[in-house]
Enzyme design. Structure first.
Site, PDB file in Angstrom:
ATOM      1  N   ASP A  35     -29.013 -31.180  13.833  1.00  0.00           N
ATOM      2  CA  ASP A  35     -27.991 -32.211  13.644  1.00  0.00           C
ATOM      3  C   ASP A  35     -28.406 -33.004  12.411  1.00  0.00           C
ATOM      4  OD1 ASP A  35     -25.786 -33.427  15.931  1.00  0.00           O
ATOM      5  OD2 ASP A  35     -26.191 -34.647  14.159  1.00  0.00           O
ATOM      6  N   ARG A  37     -28.686 -36.114  12.606  1.00  0.00           N
ATOM      7  CA  ARG A  37     -29.520 -37.185  13.195  1.00  0.00           C
ATOM      8  C   ARG A  37     -30.321 -36.596  14.349  1.00  0.00           C
ATOM      9  NH1 ARG A  37     -25.752 -39.009  17.694  1.00  0.00           N
ATOM     10  NH2 ARG A  37     -23.957 -37.724  17.273  1.00  0.00           N
ATOM     11  N   TYR A 143      -7.293 -34.985  11.898  1.00  0.00           N
ATOM     12  CA  TYR A 143      -8.134 -34.082  12.689  1.00  0.00           C
ATOM     13  C   TYR A 143      -7.365 -32.794  13.016  1.00  0.00           C
ATOM     14  CZ  TYR A 143     -10.767 -32.695  16.943  1.00  0.00           C
ATOM     15  OH  TYR A 143     -11.487 -32.021  17.905  1.00  0.00           O
TER      16      TYR A 143
HETATM   17  C1  AKB Z   1     -10.284 -35.896  20.546  1.00  0.00           C
HETATM   18  O1  AKB Z   1      -9.802 -36.661  21.381  1.00  0.00           O
HETATM   19  O2  AKB Z   1     -10.222 -36.064  19.329  1.00  0.00           O
HETATM   20  C2  AKB Z   1     -10.968 -34.646  21.053  1.00  0.00           C
HETATM   21  C3  AKB Z   1     -10.046 -33.459  21.088  1.00  0.00           C
HETATM   22  C4  AKB Z   1      -8.952 -33.415  22.063  1.00  0.00           C
HETATM   23  O3  AKB Z   1     -10.215 -32.541  20.339  1.00  0.00           O
HETATM   24  N1  AKB Z   1     -11.517 -34.866  22.339  1.00  0.00           N
END
Ligand code: AKB
Length: 314
Positions: A35, A37, A143
């Site tokens: 990692d 860290r 994301y």
């Molecule tokens: C998040 O909430 O970002 C993660 C996911 C659902 O990928 N737990």
């Protein structure tokens, strides 16, 4: 040839428990934890540990050569809520780490890769209930964009270079050993700790926001099972839908009340509500069940019972 495994992101929520299970299955010295860290005491002392920035291909290669690594599990990532605050950083971490590892496999330094995708690949235009494996993927989060792009890269490296990449679209993962950080589904972990300590919890999602979730043990088992499956049964290389249960904050709170009757939940939705609203409420994972016999063991009831018992022992 024996498997030597490198886990990138071994200090995180999933990385910690996955590393422990992999060490049980393959032996402590066969699993190199790493990692950016330091990890928890048990990970640091039960087997090899290396500090690695998962976006640094040369640093990863050095460790691969040092230990003769055959498989990489890439768990380092920035999750949905934090990624909305730091879009560029999230993109760099989530994409550059994946491309580094895919390239290392293409160059034949390793034989197999595990990389987690997420229900975040789906977006507001995706069917919300029983979301199929193949459907509209128009994520509205940074994301999600990184996960959907990653899935396309995985497919591309598999088709073009024969890279043995395997991936699961994780739902929210619930655990008690290591806390998650920066996710939208994190409330479902925090709620247990606050219920036991304070008997109250203020939830950042609204009461009826239903999301797909899974207990950590099931997630870890699914991951290792997928990696152990024969290559010919793996029909999907971008990311298998994976499911166990779906619930809302109101439903988990009422399950917790069975053990802590005076527990009180209140609701104060913030920016994470919008993220949750863009995701499916439930997932159809029949392809995983059919291709490599995936089965979950925990539902909301059995998971709650175990987690409350374990946290009370801490
Ligand atoms: C998040 O909430 O970002 C993660 C996911 C659902 O990928 N737990």
């Amino acid at each position: 040839m024996e498997n030597i495994i490198l886990v990138l992101g071994a200090s995180g929520q999933i990385g910690t428990e996955l590393t422990q299970k992999l060490r049980l299955v393959y032996g402590n010295n066969q699993v190199i934890a790493s990692d950016i860290r330091v990890a928890n005491e048990e990970i640091m002392t039960s087997g090899p540990f290396e500090i690695i920035d998962a976006t640094n291909k040369e640093a990863i290669l050095k460790v691969i050569q040092k230990y003769k690594v055959t498989q990489v599990y890439l768990l380092a990532a920035m999750l949905s809520a934090t990624a909305e605050q730091h879009p560029q950083k999230a993109w760099n971490l989530n994409m550059n780490s994946l491309l580094a590892v895919l390239d290392l496999a293409k160059e034949k330094h390793i034989q197999q890769i595990y990389w987690p995708s997420s229900i975040a690949v789906f977006g507001p235009t995706t069917p919300k209930e029983n979301t199929p494996q193949k459907t509209v993927m128009e994520p509205s989060t940074v994301y999600g964009i990184s996960k959907v792009s990653g899935e396309f890269w995985c497919n591309y490296y598999h088709k073009k270079y024969g890279v043995d990449i395997r991936s699961l679209r994780y739902p929210g993962i619930i655990s008690w050993k290591t806390k998650p950080g920066g996710g939208t589904t994190d409330y479902a972990v925090d709620i247990f700790f606050k219920a036991i300590k304070d008997k109250k919890y203020e939830c950042f999602l609204s009461e009826n926001t239903s999301l797909p979730m899974m207990y950590m043990d099931d997630a870890v088992n699914a991951t290792i099972q997928l990696m152990m499956a024969k290559p010919e049964v793996i029909k999907i290389r971008n990311g298998y839908n994976l499911a166990a249960m779906s619930f809302s904050p109101k439903e988990i709170a009422s399950e917790i009340k069975k053990y802590i009757p005076d527990f009180k939940i209140s609701y104060n939705p913030d920016y994470r509500q919008k993220i949750a609203d863009s995701w499916p409420a439930s997932i159809d994972d029949s392809e995983a069940r059919k291709d490599w016999n995936w089965q979950h063991n925990f539902d909301l009831e059995t998971m709650t019972k175990v987690i409350i018992k374990e946290i009370q022992k801490l």
